[in-house]
Design a protein around this motif. Sequence first.
Motif, PDB file in Angstrom:
ATOM      1  N   GLY A 123      56.095  40.342   6.438  1.00  0.00           N
ATOM      2  CA  GLY A 123      56.623  41.648   6.780  1.00  0.00           C
ATOM      3  C   GLY A 123      55.874  42.822   6.179  1.00  0.00           C
ATOM      4  O   GLY A 123      56.193  43.974   6.468  1.00  0.00           O
ATOM      5  N   SER A 124      54.876  42.550   5.356  1.00  0.00           N
ATOM      6  CA  SER A 124      54.127  43.638   4.728  1.00  0.00           C
ATOM      7  C   SER A 124      53.040  44.168   5.658  1.00  0.00           C
ATOM      8  O   SER A 124      52.678  43.530   6.648  1.00  0.00           O
ATOM      9  CB  SER A 124      53.481  43.146   3.431  1.00  0.00           C
ATOM     10  OG  SER A 124      52.497  42.161   3.717  1.00  0.00           O
ATOM     11  N   LYS A 125      52.532  45.349   5.318  1.00  0.00           N
ATOM     12  CA  LYS A 125      51.412  45.919   6.066  1.00  0.00           C
ATOM     13  C   LYS A 125      50.235  44.957   6.047  1.00  0.00           C
ATOM     14  O   LYS A 125      49.541  44.767   7.065  1.00  0.00           O
ATOM     15  CB  LYS A 125      51.000  47.258   5.458  1.00  0.00           C
ATOM     16  CG  LYS A 125      49.783  47.892   6.121  1.00  0.00           C
ATOM     17  CD  LYS A 125      49.286  49.113   5.373  1.00  0.00           C
ATOM     18  CE  LYS A 125      48.568  48.724   4.101  1.00  0.00           C
ATOM     19  NZ  LYS A 125      47.900  49.886   3.449  1.00  0.00           N
ATOM     20  N   GLU A 126      50.009  44.345   4.887  1.00  0.00           N
ATOM     21  CA  GLU A 126      48.883  43.421   4.756  1.00  0.00           C
ATOM     22  C   GLU A 126      48.999  42.246   5.719  1.00  0.00           C
ATOM     23  O   GLU A 126      47.999  41.823   6.309  1.00  0.00           O
ATOM     24  CB  GLU A 126      48.813  42.904   3.309  1.00  0.00           C
ATOM     25  CG  GLU A 126      48.379  43.942   2.286  1.00  0.00           C
ATOM     26  CD  GLU A 126      49.492  44.878   1.843  1.00  0.00           C
ATOM     27  OE1 GLU A 126      49.206  45.781   1.051  1.00  0.00           O
ATOM     28  OE2 GLU A 126      50.651  44.689   2.289  1.00  0.00           O
ATOM     29  N   SER A 127      50.224  41.726   5.887  1.00  0.00           N
ATOM     30  CA  SER A 127      50.406  40.586   6.784  1.00  0.00           C
ATOM     31  C   SER A 127      50.156  40.980   8.236  1.00  0.00           C
ATOM     32  O   SER A 127      49.618  40.194   9.022  1.00  0.00           O
ATOM     33  CB  SER A 127      51.804  39.992   6.625  1.00  0.00           C
ATOM     34  OG  SER A 127      52.804  40.911   7.048  1.00  0.00           O
ATOM     35  N   ARG A 128      50.534  42.200   8.611  1.00  0.00           N
ATOM     36  CA  ARG A 128      50.303  42.657   9.983  1.00  0.00           C
ATOM     37  C   ARG A 128      48.809  42.827  10.256  1.00  0.00           C
ATOM     38  O   ARG A 128      48.319  42.475  11.336  1.00  0.00           O
ATOM     39  CB  ARG A 128      51.049  43.974  10.235  1.00  0.00           C
ATOM     40  CG  ARG A 128      52.575  43.833  10.241  1.00  0.00           C
ATOM     41  CD  ARG A 128      53.251  45.090  10.762  1.00  0.00           C
ATOM     42  NE  ARG A 128      53.053  46.226   9.860  1.00  0.00           N
ATOM     43  CZ  ARG A 128      53.855  46.516   8.833  1.00  0.00           C
ATOM     44  NH1 ARG A 128      54.888  45.721   8.565  1.00  0.00           N
ATOM     45  NH2 ARG A 128      53.633  47.567   8.078  1.00  0.00           N
ATOM     46  N   ILE A 129      48.086  43.364   9.291  1.00  0.00           N
ATOM     47  CA  ILE A 129      46.640  43.533   9.478  1.00  0.00           C
ATOM     48  C   ILE A 129      45.958  42.171   9.539  1.00  0.00           C
ATOM     49  O   ILE A 129      45.050  41.951  10.358  1.00  0.00           O
ATOM     50  CB  ILE A 129      46.054  44.389   8.338  1.00  0.00           C
ATOM     51  CG1 ILE A 129      46.578  45.827   8.451  1.00  0.00           C
ATOM     52  CG2 ILE A 129      44.528  44.378   8.373  1.00  0.00           C
ATOM     53  CD1 ILE A 129      46.155  46.730   7.302  1.00  0.00           C
ATOM     54  N   ALA A 130      46.397  41.241   8.703  1.00  0.00           N
ATOM     55  CA  ALA A 130      45.815  39.895   8.720  1.00  0.00           C
ATOM     56  C   ALA A 130      46.011  39.236  10.081  1.00  0.00           C
ATOM     57  O   ALA A 130      45.098  38.584  10.620  1.00  0.00           O
ATOM     58  CB  ALA A 130      46.437  39.043   7.624  1.00  0.00           C
ATOM     59  N   ALA A 131      47.197  39.413  10.661  1.00  0.00           N
ATOM     60  CA  ALA A 131      47.475  38.817  11.969  1.00  0.00           C
ATOM     61  C   ALA A 131      46.609  39.433  13.059  1.00  0.00           C
ATOM     62  O   ALA A 131      46.273  38.770  14.050  1.00  0.00           O
ATOM     63  CB  ALA A 131      48.953  38.989  12.304  1.00  0.00           C
ATOM     64  N   SER A 132      46.209  40.675  12.885  1.00  0.00           N
ATOM     65  CA  SER A 132      45.439  41.375  13.930  1.00  0.00           C
ATOM     66  C   SER A 132      43.999  40.880  14.023  1.00  0.00           C
ATOM     67  O   SER A 132      43.313  41.191  14.997  1.00  0.00           O
ATOM     68  CB  SER A 132      45.450  42.883  13.676  1.00  0.00           C
ATOM     69  OG  SER A 132      44.615  43.222  12.570  1.00  0.00           O
TER      70      SER A 132
END
Length: 268
Positions: A170-179
Amino acid sequence: MRSYSPDLTPPWKRSKPVPEVPAEPDLVVEEVSTGFCGAVIRCEAGTVTLEDRFGKHRVFPLEPRGFLLEGKVVTLVRPAAAGPARPSRTASGSIAVPGARARVARAGRIYVEGRHDAELVERVWGDDLRIEGVVVEYLEGVDDLPSIVADFAPGPDARLGVLVDHLVEGSKESRIAASVADPHVLVVGHPYIDVWEAVKPSSVGIPAWPAVPRGQDWKKGVCRALGWPENTGAAWQHILSRVTSYKDLEPSLLGRVEELIDFVTEPV
């Protein structure tokens, strides 16, 4: 024939002998005349350098009866020269390869999120990385990751591994990693706000890493809570100096770095 002159000094006035102690690295002593207390970081001919808990260094002469060890007077002496024995393992715990030359750098890379992360990885895994030909670079911030991946153009013979701080669901870091999902890109992370926390508190000499309220600069907050000067660069060098092997790091970081090295060195 040499004449013998007896020592006529009364017993109560004679100085009692004190033990001689080798000034080995990390030995904590107190200099008797100044009260400066610190760990030995270096011992050279005639002098010893101590580092206190704030990272301050001071050099003292190796004088007889010049230090206290656990409250008792001792004489520090220079440690005996090391023999020809070679270490059997690297700082990461891998089998050491004496005389091994660094391999020509691979096309693959490992990126970490910041200079402190890169310095910590080098300190523990540097020997392994040189043998494998893996170069470690650092991001200025995880926001730059999509553009870095695009520019790198990863492929089967040029894999990209990335270590991200505070990679939690749920963190910003996890969203960027998924992208940046790609079969030739592996993004892993540890749960800590900063890589400082990946160093075991016991290795640093503190009971625990303090909790810093939201909205405060985390590193400066840690320094304040621990009573250290708010010089984060000096604080980091103090922390890094306490890391001598993988045993000083938390398993949640160890596993991720090993995973990245395996990924970028996997045969095509």
